[in-house]
Enzyme design. Structure first.
Site: not given
Length: 213
Positions: A18, A63, A66, A86
């Site tokens: 992000a 992410g 992910e 994270e």
């Protein structure tokens, strides 16, 4: 569609996660809604009925990893670096990372990587079982396409049924429950024209022409 290849337009970054400057301006409600939308999007990727191959060049952090973890297999260029980072930002992987990584590798190894926010090189990711192939830098896409072509030569309904059987079977509580899933998936293939085409092609010593019905 018989196979999907997920890649990036950059050979240096698959996805770095992000935009933190954007995230810092979000309210609590906006941040929660943003992560929920990512989780839903990634779940949609992971539940595609056909095989999904992620080819990673460069960074796949947070992410970004992910996203890659939604795939059935990950191909990485030797320059790739992967990590669920994270916790270094005092948050957790919230778009599936805490669930998909321990299902892919051992739970204890996943805990180590998530707790430490460690970044791995491609070879270590391969040794841990996160990626299935490591190629020379820039070669992940070609390797992914080669595998996709192998998959595309096979009966598409059988490939989809195999994915369903494996994915749903792994979520069962017992082997016997999983075997019932396999039985159901096998049964769905019996009445298909592709199955008859496969038998005919074998008998006639020719390449089968599967149509997906």
């Amino acid at each position: 569609v018989r196979c999907v290849v997920l890649t990036s337009c950059s050979d240096k970054v698959f996805s770095a996660g992000a935009d933190l400057s954007e995230r810092s301006k979000m309210s609590l409600e906006e941040a929660s809604a943003f992560v929920s939308s990512l989780r839903n999007c990634f779940t949609s990727l992971s539940t595609l009925p056909m095989p999904l191959i992620a080819c990673v060049e460069g960074a796949a952090f947070g992410g970004g990893l992910e996203i890659a973890l939604t795939a059935d297999m990950i191909i990485a260029g030797e320059n790739a670096r992967l990590g669920l980072t994270e916790t270094s930002l005092a948050i957790i992987p919230g778009a599936g990372g805490t669930q998909r990584l321990p299902r892919l590798i051992s739970p204890s190894r996943a805990k180590e990587l998530i707790y430490s926010a460690r970044k791995l090189d491609a070879q270590t990711s391969y040794e841990y079982g996160i990626v299935q192939h490591v190629t020379p830098a820039g070669g992940a896409y070609d390797k992914a396409m080669s595998i996709a072509e192998e998959i595309a030569n096979n009966g598409p309904l059988a490939v989809r049924a195999s994915k369903k059987s494996i994915t749903e079977g792994l979520e069962c509580n017992t082997l016997m429950e999983a075997m019932e899933v396999e039985k159901e998936c096998y049964g769905s293939i019996i009445p298909t024209k592709d199955r008859l085409e496969g038998l005919a092609a074998f008998r006639e010593k020719r390449k089968p022409e599967y149509k997906g019905h």
